[in-house]
Design an enzyme around this catalytic site. Structure first.
Site, PDB file in Angstrom:
ATOM      1  N   ASP A 112      30.017  26.037  46.844  1.00 32.07           N
ATOM      2  CA  ASP A 112      31.024  25.023  47.128  1.00 32.07           C
ATOM      3  C   ASP A 112      30.338  23.654  47.185  1.00 32.07           C
ATOM      4  OD1 ASP A 112      33.157  23.568  48.010  1.00 32.07           O
ATOM      5  OD2 ASP A 112      33.379  24.602  49.927  1.00 32.07           O
ATOM      6  N   ASP A 125      35.530  22.572  42.272  1.00 32.33           N
ATOM      7  CA  ASP A 125      34.203  22.479  42.892  1.00 32.33           C
ATOM      8  C   ASP A 125      33.773  23.752  43.609  1.00 32.33           C
ATOM      9  OD1 ASP A 125      36.064  22.143  45.001  1.00 32.33           O
ATOM     10  OD2 ASP A 125      34.506  21.215  46.206  1.00 32.33           O
ATOM     11  N   GLU A 126      34.394  24.868  43.282  1.00 35.02           N
ATOM     12  CA  GLU A 126      34.054  26.111  43.972  1.00 35.02           C
ATOM     13  C   GLU A 126      34.060  27.277  43.006  1.00 35.02           C
ATOM     14  OE1 GLU A 126      36.546  27.270  47.411  1.00 35.02           O
ATOM     15  OE2 GLU A 126      37.235  25.202  47.246  1.00 35.02           O
TER      16      GLU A 126
HETATM   17 MG   LIG Z   1      33.995  21.612  48.223  1.00 30.99          MG
END
Ligand SMILES: [Mg+2]
Length: 398
Positions: free
Chosen positions: A12, A114-115
């Protein structure tokens, strides 16, 4: 396979939008690292009244919160610096990150911009120590790209996701089976992955405030209030999850549409009509390429910026809008608890070129449906999908 034998990483990006904008500004010669001053990334001030999308740690100390108005944020901190989001650049950074991660395993599920989840189960024999590898990945990402990540290491996706959310930034955390009681039971129930605000409020009214209390609660009580979700809730609180890491197979192609609303939506009929428009748009694209999808997914971002997503493998590959829509609505109702939504989307993946006809007993008169779809494709403007973006994502080509 015993769940203990699985090893999942959840990676993350810390404060993704703000970090990515910071790296972009630095690369352009800007002499301030906006991560180190009171700063926010905020959307169009006219459209969403300048909602805060991300905030720096110092802005956070002033009490500035994600999803609040810029007006309020500036009141809390008059010298606040505001930067617009750069979605094109974010997609570029996101792709760079995922491309880098494919060297460690092909089994990567992209969860949001973003993960992602990495299934390390089949590749763990290549590495002496997976925890060392997690540290190495974390440090290499910073060296290569200039932003930090948290990595959660666990035996399933749920626990890996929870672990990456522990202390930030730039940290590796584990949440193995035997650490669940100690590490997550004391936490507030709203911290549990995939729990929305309505569900946690309902739990609180039943006197269930922590994850541990939910883990030990009476299943009959839960069933009375949460019906089919009861087992899922209790299992989650016990750190149980056997959902697979769903890597995009078949040339890693995926079609997705999503839409962020001018105002948050709570009305299910309105949401379903938006999903319908998205399904028509995306299945039209599928049909124009003569492809059939085997996996459908729905994604939700709630007004408080929590991501939810659920996918399903279909019995029979399809490109029928009706089939896809029925599945999408099902999935949506399974994961939505009534919390206001800010963004919803539909994602199709796992494509085949020709329909596998024999399997499903659920196939009705689909010749008819197909015909309707092709007619609808020709009158697509009617559905007003102008603001919907279609993205062909994340090809693994390095
Ligand atoms: Mg994040």
């Amino acid at each position: 396979m015993m769940s203990k034998d699985r090893i999942i990483f959840h990676i993350d990006v810390n404060n993704a939008f703000l970090s990515w904008t910071a790296t972009k500004l630095l690369s352009e010669g800007f002499n301030i690292d906006i991560r180190k001053i009171p700063s926010v990334i905020a959307g169009d001030e006219n459209k969403r009244h300048g909602i805060v999308l991300a905030k720096s740690p110092i802005a956070k100390k002033y009490g500035i919160k994600t999803a609040e108005t810029l007006y309020l944020a500036r009141k809390k901190c008059p010298k606040l610096k505001v930067f617009p989001p750069d979605h094109e650049y974010y997609v570029k950074m996101s792709k760079k990150l995922f491309d880098y991660l494919y060297q460690f395993t092909p089994d990567i599920e992209i969860f949001s911009i973003d993960e992602c989840f990495l299934d390390m189960t089949n590749t763990k024999y290549l590495y002496n120590n997976l925890l060392d590898l997690a540290y190495k990945i974390k440090d290499e990402i910073y060296d290569k790209f200039g932003f930090t990540v948290n990595i959660g290491v666990a035996n399933n996706k749920l626990c890996a996701k929870m672990a990456s959310d522990f202390e930030k930034p730039n940290k590796v955390h584990t949440l193995y089976e035997d650490e669940i009681e100690k590490k997550i039971w004391p936490l507030d129930v709203s911290e549990l992955f995939m729990i929305g605000k309505s569900t946690s409020e309902k739990l609180r009214m039943l006197g269930i405030n922590t994850i541990g209390e939910l883990a030990q609660s009476d299943i009959l009580l839960l069933r009375k209030h949460f019906k089919n979700q009861a087992v899922f809730l209790k299992d989650s609180a016990n750190g149980k999850d056997d959902s697979p890491v769903e890597a995009y197979s078949d040339s890693n192609k995926c079609l997705s549409v999503s839409e962020t609303f001018e105002a948050d939506i709570k009305d299910i009929n309105k949401i379903k009509s938006i999903l319908l428009g998205q399904v028509y748009k995306i299945s039209e694209n599928l049909r124009s390429q003569n492809l059939y999808t085997q996996t459908v997914a729905v994604t939700i971002k709630t007004y408080d910026f929590k991501n939810f997503s659920k996918q399903r493998k279909l019995y029979t590959a399809t490109n029928s809008s009706k089939d896809i829509y029925i599945n999408i609505c099902d999935l949506f109702e399974e994961i939505w608890d009534g919390t206001k939504v800010r963004n919803i989307g539909v994602r199709l993946s796992n494509f085949v070129g020709k329909r596998n006809k024999q399997v499903s007993i659920f196939d009705g008169d689909d010749e008819g449906d197909d015909k309707i779809d092709y007619i609808i494709d020709n009158i697509k403007d009617k559905y007003g999908c102008d603001s919907i973006t279609i993205a062909s994502l994340m090809k693994k080509d390095n």
